[in-house]
Design an enzyme around this catalytic site. Sequence first.
Site, PDB file in Angstrom:
ATOM      1  N   HIS A  82       6.220  16.897  22.949  1.00  0.00           N
ATOM      2  CA  HIS A  82       6.966  16.678  21.719  1.00  0.00           C
ATOM      3  C   HIS A  82       8.279  17.439  21.775  1.00  0.00           C
ATOM      4  O   HIS A  82       8.306  18.620  22.118  1.00  0.00           O
ATOM      5  CB  HIS A  82       6.171  17.154  20.500  1.00  0.00           C
ATOM      6  CG  HIS A  82       6.915  16.932  19.215  1.00  0.00           C
ATOM      7  ND1 HIS A  82       6.894  15.728  18.559  1.00  0.00           N
ATOM      8  CD2 HIS A  82       7.740  17.738  18.510  1.00  0.00           C
ATOM      9  CE1 HIS A  82       7.671  15.805  17.491  1.00  0.00           C
ATOM     10  NE2 HIS A  82       8.195  17.013  17.435  1.00  0.00           N
ATOM     11  N   ASP A 161       1.122  14.019   5.863  1.00  0.00           N
ATOM     12  CA  ASP A 161       2.405  14.587   6.324  1.00  0.00           C
ATOM     13  C   ASP A 161       3.551  13.668   5.943  1.00  0.00           C
ATOM     14  O   ASP A 161       4.620  14.127   5.540  1.00  0.00           O
ATOM     15  CB  ASP A 161       2.380  14.811   7.843  1.00  0.00           C
ATOM     16  CG  ASP A 161       3.786  15.139   8.339  1.00  0.00           C
ATOM     17  OD1 ASP A 161       4.310  16.185   7.922  1.00  0.00           O
ATOM     18  OD2 ASP A 161       4.375  14.337   9.082  1.00  0.00           O
ATOM     19  N   ARG A 168       9.605  16.953   0.971  1.00  0.00           N
ATOM     20  CA  ARG A 168      10.401  18.086   1.486  1.00  0.00           C
ATOM     21  C   ARG A 168      11.866  17.692   1.644  1.00  0.00           C
ATOM     22  O   ARG A 168      12.772  18.471   1.379  1.00  0.00           O
ATOM     23  CB  ARG A 168       9.827  18.553   2.831  1.00  0.00           C
ATOM     24  CG  ARG A 168       8.528  19.313   2.694  1.00  0.00           C
ATOM     25  CD  ARG A 168       7.845  19.446   4.039  1.00  0.00           C
ATOM     26  NE  ARG A 168       8.671  20.114   5.019  1.00  0.00           N
ATOM     27  CZ  ARG A 168       8.600  19.895   6.344  1.00  0.00           C
ATOM     28  NH1 ARG A 168       7.735  19.029   6.825  1.00  0.00           N
ATOM     29  NH2 ARG A 168       9.382  20.535   7.158  1.00  0.00           N
ATOM     30  N   SER A 183       3.725  20.118  10.134  1.00  0.00           N
ATOM     31  CA  SER A 183       4.084  18.703  10.112  1.00  0.00           C
ATOM     32  C   SER A 183       4.030  18.124  11.538  1.00  0.00           C
ATOM     33  O   SER A 183       3.382  17.109  11.804  1.00  0.00           O
ATOM     34  CB  SER A 183       5.486  18.569   9.509  1.00  0.00           C
ATOM     35  OG  SER A 183       6.043  17.315   9.767  1.00  0.00           O
ATOM     36  N   LYS A 187       0.560  15.671  13.591  1.00  0.00           N
ATOM     37  CA  LYS A 187       0.654  14.390  14.292  1.00  0.00           C
ATOM     38  C   LYS A 187       0.191  14.537  15.745  1.00  0.00           C
ATOM     39  O   LYS A 187      -0.424  13.648  16.310  1.00  0.00           O
ATOM     40  CB  LYS A 187       2.090  13.860  14.207  1.00  0.00           C
ATOM     41  CG  LYS A 187       2.407  13.377  12.783  1.00  0.00           C
ATOM     42  CD  LYS A 187       3.871  13.122  12.538  1.00  0.00           C
ATOM     43  CE  LYS A 187       4.668  14.374  12.429  1.00  0.00           C
ATOM     44  NZ  LYS A 187       5.889  14.328  11.642  1.00  0.00           N
TER      45      LYS A 187
HETATM   46  N1  URA Z   1       9.757  16.749  12.663  1.00  0.00           N
HETATM   47  C1  URA Z   1       8.614  16.573  11.962  1.00  0.00           C
HETATM   48  O1  URA Z   1       7.803  15.723  12.304  1.00  0.00           O
HETATM   49  N2  URA Z   1       8.386  17.352  10.899  1.00  0.00           N
HETATM   50  C2  URA Z   1       9.247  18.312  10.486  1.00  0.00           C
HETATM   51  O2  URA Z   1       8.979  18.986   9.521  1.00  0.00           O
HETATM   52  C3  URA Z   1      10.434  18.485  11.227  1.00  0.00           C
HETATM   53  C4  URA Z   1      10.653  17.687  12.325  1.00  0.00           C
END
Ligand code: URA
Length: 445
Positions: A82, A161, A168, A183, A187
Site C-alpha cells: 500500500h 471506513d 472526515r 482507515s 482495508k
Molecule cells: N487513505 C485512506 O485510505 N485513508 C486515509 O485516511 C488516508 C489515506
Amino acid sequence: MRMYDLIARKKHGGTLTKEEIAFMVEGYAEGRIPDYQMSAMLMAIWFQGMDDEETIELTKCMAKSGDMLDLSAIHGKTVDKHSTGGVGDKTTLVAAPIVAACGGKVAKMSGRGLGHTGGTVDKLESIPGVRTVLDRQKFLETVERCGMSIIGQSGNLAPADKKLYALRDVTATVDSIPLIASSIMSKKLAAGSDGILLDVKTGSGAFMKTLDDSVKLAQTMVAIGEGAGRCTLALITDMDTPLGNAIGNSLEVMEAMDVLKGHGSADLTEVSLQLAANMLCLVGKGELDECRGMAEASIADGTAFETFCAMVREQGGDDSVLRDYSRFPRAPYQKAILADADGYIVKMNAEECGIASVLLGAGRETKESGIDGSAGILMKKKYGDKVSKGEALATLYTSREESLQEAERMYRDAVTIGSAAAAPRPLIYARVEHGKVEKYREERE
Ligand code: URA
C-alpha cells in the site's frame, strides 16, 4: 451505552474500551449514530489521539464491517502493498510483477486517483482492454496462474471506513494519525494477504509532510498489522518531488515497463527494487540482500516483464502495447515547456506537478469526471538537474487544448530554477519494523 458519554470521555483524553469502539463503529455504519455525534467524536480523537489498543480495535471493527477476503485457496504466501499516495508513483506496476516472478503471490486491490495523486487502477485501465473488475473466482485464478492480479476495490470492503472517510473529509479530521492508520489498515486487513508492505510517503506531495510524522504513521500501521497477525513492514520514501519522469496514466505504464525491461529511470528503479525486496522478505524468500538480488535478476532475465504481460492478457488486455508503445492511444495536443533561465532545479513541488496533470485530464476534478488515459506530463529535467535557458523542462500531453496554458502556469510554479546546485535528496528515509526504526538518512533540511 450512550454515544454522548463516549464523546465526553474522549474529549477529556480518556480511552475507549473494545465494546465501546464496536458500539460506535457498528452504530455509525448502520445509521443509529448520527453524523453530528460522530463528527464530534472524530474531532475529539483529532485533539486527544488514540492509544495503540484503541487504534487496533477501531481498525478491526472497520475491517469487519464488510467483506473479509479469504485468500486461502491461493498456494503460497500472499503479500499486499500500500502506498499512502503520491505523484508519479507507479511502483505497484513494477514491484508486483517482480515479486510474482520470484514466487510471491500478489492479490492486490488498488484504488483510483484521489486529488493530485494517481491511482493504480486508473493506470492499469489505460492499457486497452484490461478489466479491473473481476469476480472473486477469476481474481483468485489469475493470482494462481500469473502470481499476481490487480483489481479495483470491491464495493463492500470496509464500508464503515468509506462512511467515516467521507465525514472526515468535510469535518477537517483527515490528518489524524490514528484515523489515517485505521482507515488504511482496515482495508488491508479485509483484503486478506498474509504480509503487508506499506510505502509511507513523506514530503510536499504526501499526506505527511515531515519525516517524524511519517515515521509515527508507519509505526502505528505496523503495530496494527502485527497486532492483527499479519507480517507488516513499512518504508518511508520521498514524495517531495514526483517519482520517475512520467505523470499520467499510460505515460506511467510505459515508464514502469521501461523499468521491467531494465532501462527505466534510476529513482523509480531503486524505489521499486527496495519495495519488491521487502515484499519478498515478508513472504519468507530470504534476507533483504538476497531478496534484492532475486528482484534484480527477475528484471535482467525478463521474467518480471513477462509476468506483467501474462496478467494483462489474463485480465483481457492487449499486451502488445507494452512491447510497442506506439500502439497506445496518443494525446492529440502536446506542448514543450522551456526553461526561462540558466541554472539548476532546486525545487519541484510534487503536489503542484500533480495538479498540473489533473488540469490536463490525467486525474479527476470531481468524483464523476472521467480520466484521459493519454494525458499527463513527461519531465525532461528533475530536481538537481542543470538546465540552460530555452531547454525543454517537460512536455505536456492532453486532449483538451484549452487546458494547456493553465497547466503550463501551474507546472512553472512547481519548478524553481536557482543559481547553485541543490543538495541530493534521499529516495528512502527509513525502514520500520514492529518495535524498530532503521533510519537511512537524517531529516530533510
Ligand atoms: N487513505 C485512506 O485510505 N485513508 C486515509 O485516511 C488516508 C489515506
